[in-house]
Design a protein around this motif. Structure first.
Motif, mmCIF file in Angstrom:
data_model
loop_
_atom_site.group_PDB
_atom_site.id
_atom_site.type_symbol
_atom_site.label_atom_id
_atom_site.label_comp_id
_atom_site.label_asym_id
_atom_site.label_seq_id
_atom_site.Cartn_x
_atom_site.Cartn_y
_atom_site.Cartn_z
ATOM 1 N N PHE A 310 18.436 80.350 19.562
ATOM 2 C CA PHE A 310 19.709 79.632 19.548
ATOM 3 C C PHE A 310 20.365 79.704 18.189
ATOM 4 O O PHE A 310 19.753 80.032 17.167
ATOM 5 N N SER A 311 21.644 79.368 18.185
ATOM 6 C CA SER A 311 22.379 79.102 16.963
ATOM 7 C C SER A 311 23.308 77.931 17.241
ATOM 8 O O SER A 311 23.316 77.388 18.350
ATOM 9 N N MET A 312 24.091 77.551 16.250
ATOM 10 C CA MET A 312 24.969 76.394 16.358
ATOM 11 C C MET A 312 26.282 76.704 15.671
ATOM 12 O O MET A 312 26.332 77.472 14.700
ATOM 13 N N THR A 313 27.334 76.087 16.165
ATOM 14 C CA THR A 313 28.642 76.261 15.551
ATOM 15 C C THR A 313 29.502 75.034 15.839
ATOM 16 O O THR A 313 29.077 74.112 16.545
ATOM 17 N N LEU A 314 30.692 75.024 15.286
ATOM 18 C CA LEU A 314 31.632 73.935 15.533
ATOM 19 C C LEU A 314 31.949 73.824 17.015
ATOM 20 O O LEU A 314 32.044 74.834 17.725
ATOM 21 N N LEU A 315 32.137 72.601 17.501
ATOM 22 C CA LEU A 315 32.713 72.427 18.823
ATOM 23 C C LEU A 315 34.087 73.092 18.799
ATOM 24 O O LEU A 315 34.859 72.903 17.859
#
Length: 451
Positions: A310-315
């Motif tokens: 996984f990764s993450m970013t701004l909504l």
């Protein structure tokens, strides 16, 4: 607890609260004592000391583990200080106990408060004002913190809190699923989703890969998460729910209905599950049943432990009628009013806070965006992935509006989150949910503040 007005007695609300606490007698004292002893972190030390620091917080899970590490680091560096750290249940119980302890002249030296709950403590005259010159002497001047977080914590220009972080609502994405769905750019990052149509297309493509769902968000048996996703998109439309310290309900029917209709479409069309609770939503994403997961960034440790790709970013900025905004709150350090106002005790307390901020790297590992700019602006943080991917959310934080019934874990969030969840699972239509919210919040708005 709601305190009735007493206009003819000459007794202040604070005095009345003190009286009520005293009237509770030994039972209240025992309850407060029990809170302190049954949840001690194990860091209480007995030795010849140069004073003590008592610290209350509400951190559990991964946050609790990291805070324990930070406390141990402080204690090793300050063996002459007797440190007592107490962890209490998150939400209304924590703030009730903190208020009662302060009213009863048994407060901790330092406590954690959500920024959205801190101003109610100020209104109740329960926090010590912090002199900017004193803060600067401890290296805690305003220029050391993220501007949005610092300014949002001021009360009529006065300082009552020191920010630790911003914790925004973010978008997690399964990198394997998104690669197969053709949603990653040449660098391996998620391509921008900058409209409701682009967002829905991405969810459909992810669903084709997973064979189950495109994304997942929790909205069953809890209210905080549905409020957070609604507040994020509603704020992008420039919407407000309450104003004038909670005395006015100003929800925009058209904007609220637009967001609720969009959210309902995600579940009605099968892109999101029609029922998902907090733990169930985590499991769906961890097991690859959903390509996207929407939650606070604090769940980063969960998926690292599960070895989810996984990764993450701004909504995403889906609704572009207004500037980018995303629901967030901040953890802050506060100094409750204390019967011992000696400079030595206050210096120890601020020294403790400075030590916690100097350990912002440890805190950021758990996902929170550090407010401490010396670390936030460092190469070390920029290289911290995926945490630094969404750091700009700190300057776009849409905090809960001020009101005695508002803030993290509050009645306001329960009312709003329940309505949003009801729409998402098809129990109530968007327009009816807005009417329900307006009616319920209007009752709270007419209720005199108990503080």
């Amino acid at each position: 607890m709601q305190v009735p007005d007493t206009p003819h007695t000459g007794l202040s609300r604070r005095g009345l609260l003190r009286g009520l606490a005293a009237a509770a007698g030994a039972g209240a004292a025992a309850a407060l004592s029990g809170c302190s002893t049954e949840v001690l972190s194990g860091l209480t030390a007995s030795r010849e000391t140069a004073g003590s620091v008592e610290f209350w917080n509400l951190f559990g899970g991964g946050d609790g583990v990291r805070m324990q590490q930070m406390l141990e680091t402080y204690q090793r560096a300050n063996p002459q200080v007797e440190l007592s750290a107490v962890t209490l249940a998150w939400g209304n119980p924590y703030y009730t106990k903190l208020s009662l302890a302060t009213i009863g002249d048994k407060p901790p030296d330092v406590a954690v408060s959500h920024l959205t709950r801190m101003k109610n403590l100020v209104e109740a005259d329960l926090l010590q004002e912090l002199d900017p010159a004193l803060l600067a002497r401890h290296g805690l001047g305003a220029d050391r913190f993220t501007p949005r977080t610092w300014e949002a914590g001021l009360v009529d220009g006065r300082v009552f809190s020191i920010p630790l972080d911003t914790h925004p609502f973010v978008m997690f994405y399964n990198t394997d699923v998104c690669e197969k769905a053709g949603l990653l750019d040449d660098s391996g990052a998620l391509a921008p989703l900058d409209s409701p149509e682009a967002f829905i297309d991405a969810m459909r493509r992810a669903k084709e890969v997973t064979g189950a769902y495109g994304g997942v968000v929790a909205f069953i048996s809890e209210t905080a998460t549905p409020w957070r996703i609604f507040q994020s998109f509603y704020s992008q439309l420039g919407g407000q729910v309450i104003a004038d310290q909670g005395r006015e309900v100003v929800i925009d029917d058209a904007k609220a209905t637009e967001v609720l209709t969009f959210l309902r479409g995600l579940t009605a069309d099968g892109l999101f599950p029609a029922a998902a609770d907090y733990q169930g939503s985590i499991a769906m994403f961890a097991e690859g049943q959903a390509g996207f997961y929407f939650q606070g960034e604090w769940e980063i440790s969960t998926f690292q432990t599960a070895k989810t790709p996984f990764s993450m970013t701004l909504l995403p900025h889906l609704f572009r009628e207004g500037p980018y905004a995303v629901q967030a709150d901040s953890h802050t350090f506060v100094l409750p009013r204390h019967p011992d106002d000696s400079p030595e005790r206050v210096d120890r307390a601020l020294g403790f806070v400075a030590s916690m901020l100097d350990q912002s790297r440890t805190w950021a590992e758990g996902g929170h965006v550090p407010s401490w700019q010396p670390f936030l602006e460092s190469a070390g943080y920029r290289e911290m992935k995926p945490q630094s991917n969404y750091a700009s959310a700190a300057e776009a934080a849409a905090y809960d509006a001020e009101g005695w019934y508002s803030g993290s874990g509050s009645n306001f969030e329960i009312v709003m989150g329940s309505a949003v969840g009801g729409v998402m699972n098809g129990q109530v239509a968007p327009a009816a949910a807005v009417r329900q919210v307006r009616s319920t919040l209007s009752g709270l708005a007419r209720t005199p503040s108990p503080i």
